[in-house]
Design an enzyme around this catalytic site. Structure first.
Site, PDB file in Angstrom:
ATOM      1  N   CYS A   9      21.207  -2.888 -25.364  1.00 56.47           N
ATOM      2  CA  CYS A   9      20.216  -3.605 -24.482  1.00 56.47           C
ATOM      3  C   CYS A   9      20.666  -4.976 -24.250  1.00 56.47           C
ATOM      4  CB  CYS A   9      18.992  -3.645 -25.592  1.00 56.47           C
ATOM      5  SG  CYS A   9      17.462  -3.961 -24.592  1.00 56.47           S
ATOM      6  N   CYS A  81      17.763  -0.616 -21.177  1.00 57.66           N
ATOM      7  CA  CYS A  81      17.181  -1.461 -20.224  1.00 57.66           C
ATOM      8  C   CYS A  81      18.296  -1.632 -19.023  1.00 57.66           C
ATOM      9  CB  CYS A  81      16.954  -3.218 -20.941  1.00 57.66           C
ATOM     10  SG  CYS A  81      18.362  -3.890 -21.079  1.00 57.66           S
ATOM     11  N   CYS A  88      26.821  -3.315 -18.796  1.00 55.61           N
ATOM     12  CA  CYS A  88      27.577  -2.300 -19.949  1.00 55.61           C
ATOM     13  C   CYS A  88      29.110  -2.172 -19.809  1.00 55.61           C
ATOM     14  CB  CYS A  88      27.126  -0.886 -19.978  1.00 55.61           C
ATOM     15  SG  CYS A  88      27.757   0.039 -21.428  1.00 55.61           S
TER      16      CYS A  88
END
Length: 139
Positions: A9, A81, A88
């Site tokens: 997240c 999210c 990422c």
């Protein structure tokens, strides 16, 4: 053989912490579950409270940065999210990537009662997702 699951997240304070708690619960001994953020914001006390209501203790969880886990060969990476999905980092692993953009309860507004209700709503969404994920991917 235990699978390795990373739940990612933005700040590793609410959604990923709740998901880590439920994923550990539903995965039992079939997986080692980690959570992290692309930043660290500390574990949200309301997330701890709302999980305790459902019998899961996340009070000892820590807020971890994704950089702490670059040496782990994950089987699954779940972003919870959109911000984390976009930010990422690349994992040089065979990890299967999953994504679900849960609402952020930390941004809830209103009275304490209204905010807690928004936390409960998100908690139930995450609980259902984790139960389904474990049943489909860890059977």
């Amino acid at each position: 053989m235990e699978k390795k699951i990373l739940i990612l997240c933005t700040g590793n304070s609410c959604r990923s912490q709740i998901a880590e708690g439920y994923m550990r619960h539903f995965a039992k001994n079939k997986a080692v579950v980690y959570s992290a953020g692309v930043e660290t914001h500390g574990v949200n006390p309301k997330a701890v409270f709302i999980m305790k209501e459902d019998g899961i203790d996340i009070s000892n969880h820590t807020s971890n940065n994704i950089d702490e886990y670059t040496n782990i060969d994950f089987d699954f990476v779940i972003t919870v999210c959109d911000n984390a999905k976009e930010r990422c980092p690349f994992f040089p692993t065979k990890a299967q990537k999953f994504h679900y953009n849960f609402p952020d309860p930390a941004k809830a507004a209103g009275t304490d009662v209204e905010i807690e209700e928004q936390f409960r709503t998100v908690r139930e969404l995450i609980k259902d997702y984790c139960r389904d994920f474990a049943a489909k991917n860890l059977a």
